[in-house]
Design a protein around this motif. Structure first.
Motif, PDB file in Angstrom:
ATOM      1  N   UNK A  62     -62.417  72.102  82.656  1.00  0.00           N
ATOM      2  CA  UNK A  62     -61.454  71.426  81.786  1.00  0.00           C
ATOM      3  C   UNK A  62     -61.818  69.956  81.641  1.00  0.00           C
ATOM      4  N   UNK A  63     -61.941  69.484  80.396  1.00  0.00           N
ATOM      5  CA  UNK A  63     -62.308  68.096  80.123  1.00  0.00           C
ATOM      6  C   UNK A  63     -61.121  67.343  79.546  1.00  0.00           C
ATOM      7  N   UNK A  64     -60.895  66.132  80.102  1.00  0.00           N
ATOM      8  CA  UNK A  64     -59.828  65.248  79.622  1.00  0.00           C
ATOM      9  C   UNK A  64     -60.350  63.824  79.577  1.00  0.00           C
ATOM     10  N   UNK A  65     -59.671  62.969  78.812  1.00  0.00           N
ATOM     11  CA  UNK A  65     -59.995  61.547  78.747  1.00  0.00           C
ATOM     12  C   UNK A  65     -58.872  60.761  79.395  1.00  0.00           C
ATOM     13  N   UNK A  66     -59.254  59.709  80.130  1.00  0.00           N
ATOM     14  CA  UNK A  66     -58.293  58.860  80.811  1.00  0.00           C
ATOM     15  C   UNK A  66     -58.662  57.402  80.556  1.00  0.00           C
ATOM     16  N   UNK A  67     -57.674  56.595  80.231  1.00  0.00           N
ATOM     17  CA  UNK A  67     -57.898  55.193  79.896  1.00  0.00           C
ATOM     18  C   UNK A  67     -57.679  54.290  81.094  1.00  0.00           C
ATOM     19  N   UNK A  68     -58.129  53.039  80.939  1.00  0.00           N
ATOM     20  CA  UNK A  68     -57.906  52.012  81.954  1.00  0.00           C
ATOM     21  C   UNK A  68     -56.416  51.944  82.285  1.00  0.00           C
ATOM     22  N   UNK A  69     -56.135  51.695  83.553  1.00  0.00           N
ATOM     23  CA  UNK A  69     -54.754  51.655  84.006  1.00  0.00           C
ATOM     24  C   UNK A  69     -54.279  52.990  84.536  1.00  0.00           C
ATOM     25  N   UNK A  70     -55.220  53.926  84.696  1.00  0.00           N
ATOM     26  CA  UNK A  70     -54.886  55.274  85.171  1.00  0.00           C
ATOM     27  C   UNK A  70     -55.555  55.543  86.512  1.00  0.00           C
ATOM     28  N   UNK A  71     -54.849  56.247  87.376  1.00  0.00           N
ATOM     29  CA  UNK A  71     -55.418  56.747  88.628  1.00  0.00           C
ATOM     30  C   UNK A  71     -55.402  58.264  88.537  1.00  0.00           C
ATOM     31  N   UNK A  72     -56.560  58.885  88.755  1.00  0.00           N
ATOM     32  CA  UNK A  72     -56.691  60.343  88.675  1.00  0.00           C
ATOM     33  C   UNK A  72     -56.999  60.877  90.072  1.00  0.00           C
ATOM     34  N   UNK A  73     -56.246  61.878  90.504  1.00  0.00           N
ATOM     35  CA  UNK A  73     -56.479  62.541  91.786  1.00  0.00           C
ATOM     36  C   UNK A  73     -57.359  63.771  91.556  1.00  0.00           C
ATOM     37  N   UNK A  74     -58.397  63.901  92.385  1.00  0.00           N
ATOM     38  CA  UNK A  74     -59.292  65.055  92.338  1.00  0.00           C
ATOM     39  C   UNK A  74     -59.257  65.733  93.713  1.00  0.00           C
ATOM     40  N   UNK A  75     -58.828  66.988  93.796  1.00  0.00           N
ATOM     41  CA  UNK A  75     -58.772  67.677  95.082  1.00  0.00           C
ATOM     42  C   UNK A  75     -60.159  67.885  95.705  1.00  0.00           C
ATOM     43  N   UNK A  76     -60.170  68.109  96.991  1.00  0.00           N
ATOM     44  CA  UNK A  76     -61.390  68.394  97.748  1.00  0.00           C
ATOM     45  C   UNK A  76     -62.106  69.614  97.170  1.00  0.00           C
ATOM     46  N   UNK A  77     -63.431  69.536  97.117  1.00  0.00           N
ATOM     47  CA  UNK A  77     -64.311  70.633  96.706  1.00  0.00           C
ATOM     48  C   UNK A  77     -64.088  71.074  95.255  1.00  0.00           C
ATOM     49  N   UNK A  78     -63.856  70.094  94.377  1.00  0.00           N
ATOM     50  CA  UNK A  78     -63.679  70.359  92.946  1.00  0.00           C
ATOM     51  C   UNK A  78     -64.954  69.982  92.203  1.00  0.00           C
ATOM     52  N   UNK A  79     -65.412  70.869  91.340  1.00  0.00           N
ATOM     53  CA  UNK A  79     -66.585  70.599  90.498  1.00  0.00           C
ATOM     54  C   UNK A  79     -66.200  69.532  89.475  1.00  0.00           C
ATOM     55  N   UNK A  80     -67.013  68.458  89.381  1.00  0.00           N
ATOM     56  CA  UNK A  80     -66.641  67.355  88.500  1.00  0.00           C
ATOM     57  C   UNK A  80     -67.841  66.677  87.853  1.00  0.00           C
ATOM     58  N   UNK A  81     -67.605  66.159  86.637  1.00  0.00           N
ATOM     59  CA  UNK A  81     -68.571  65.338  85.911  1.00  0.00           C
ATOM     60  C   UNK A  81     -67.794  64.165  85.326  1.00  0.00           C
ATOM     61  N   UNK A  82     -68.302  62.952  85.513  1.00  0.00           N
ATOM     62  CA  UNK A  82     -67.674  61.753  84.963  1.00  0.00           C
ATOM     63  C   UNK A  82     -68.626  61.177  83.923  1.00  0.00           C
ATOM     64  N   UNK A  83     -68.102  60.941  82.704  1.00  0.00           N
ATOM     65  CA  UNK A  83     -68.948  60.444  81.619  1.00  0.00           C
ATOM     66  C   UNK A  83     -68.260  59.308  80.863  1.00  0.00           C
ATOM     67  N   UNK A  84     -69.089  58.441  80.264  1.00  0.00           N
ATOM     68  CA  UNK A  84     -68.587  57.461  79.319  1.00  0.00           C
ATOM     69  C   UNK A  84     -69.110  57.839  77.940  1.00  0.00           C
ATOM     70  N   UNK A  85     -68.246  58.398  77.119  1.00  0.00           N
ATOM     71  CA  UNK A  85     -68.616  58.808  75.763  1.00  0.00           C
ATOM     72  C   UNK A  85     -68.110  57.812  74.723  1.00  0.00           C
ATOM     73  N   UNK A  86     -67.542  56.696  75.184  1.00  0.00           N
ATOM     74  CA  UNK A  86     -66.939  55.720  74.288  1.00  0.00           C
ATOM     75  C   UNK A  86     -67.749  54.421  74.272  1.00  0.00           C
ATOM     76  N   UNK A  87     -67.469  53.586  73.288  1.00  0.00           N
ATOM     77  CA  UNK A  87     -68.233  52.344  73.116  1.00  0.00           C
ATOM     78  C   UNK A  87     -68.001  51.333  74.234  1.00  0.00           C
ATOM     79  N   UNK A  88     -66.760  51.228  74.713  1.00  0.00           N
ATOM     80  CA  UNK A  88     -66.441  50.241  75.744  1.00  0.00           C
ATOM     81  C   UNK A  88     -67.024  50.662  77.093  1.00  0.00           C
ATOM     82  N   UNK A  89     -67.418  49.676  77.890  1.00  0.00           N
ATOM     83  CA  UNK A  89     -67.899  49.921  79.255  1.00  0.00           C
ATOM     84  C   UNK A  89     -66.806  50.645  80.043  1.00  0.00           C
ATOM     85  N   UNK A  90     -67.203  51.634  80.837  1.00  0.00           N
ATOM     86  CA  UNK A  90     -66.290  52.322  81.753  1.00  0.00           C
ATOM     87  C   UNK A  90     -66.504  51.748  83.148  1.00  0.00           C
TER      88      UNK A  90
END
Length: 112
Positions: A62-90
């Motif tokens: 499942x893919x979602x977008x999160x903006x600055x000012x957000x905290x995202x919790x990721x459970x232990x042993x979760x498959x994950x990919x973090x990407x910057x697909x936008x113009x602004x620096x992440x």
């Protein structure tokens, strides 16, 4: 008391390993457009604190977008990919608590 410094105003890819104690690992990451943290499994309970830009985060399939000012919790042993697909620096912090070794996991995340 102990203090830790991190780079301010970075505009190039940056991965800083800031804190590594018995209790927690804290990393600081900056990703320009098109950069990513490759597929891996979370090796602890992870909190991603987004302070600049927009994060495209894939957890399992499942893919979602999160903006600055957000905290995202990721459970232990979760498959994950973090990407910057936008113009602004992440820019974000990765908080791993407890330390992966307390969960029987390796200190470095396992790649997919």
């Amino acid at each position: 008391m102990k203090t830790y410094k991190f780079t301010l105003n970075a505009d190039k890819k940056l991965v800083e390993k800031l804190v590594n104690t018995d209790d927690v690992i804290i990393n600081h990451i900056v990703l320009p457009k098109g950069e990513k943290v490759p597929c891996h499994y979370s090796n602890s309970r992870v909190h991603l604190i987004i302070i600049r830009g927009t994060m495209t985060l894939t957890l399992e399939d499942e893919t979602n977008k999160f903006e600055a000012g957000t905290i995202v919790y990721v459970p232990f042993n979760t498959k994950m990919i973090i990407e910057n697909k936008d113009d602004e620096i992440l820019e974000f912090f990765v908080i791993k608590a407890p330390h992966p070794k307390k969960l029987g996991a390796p200190e470095e995340a396992i790649k997919c």
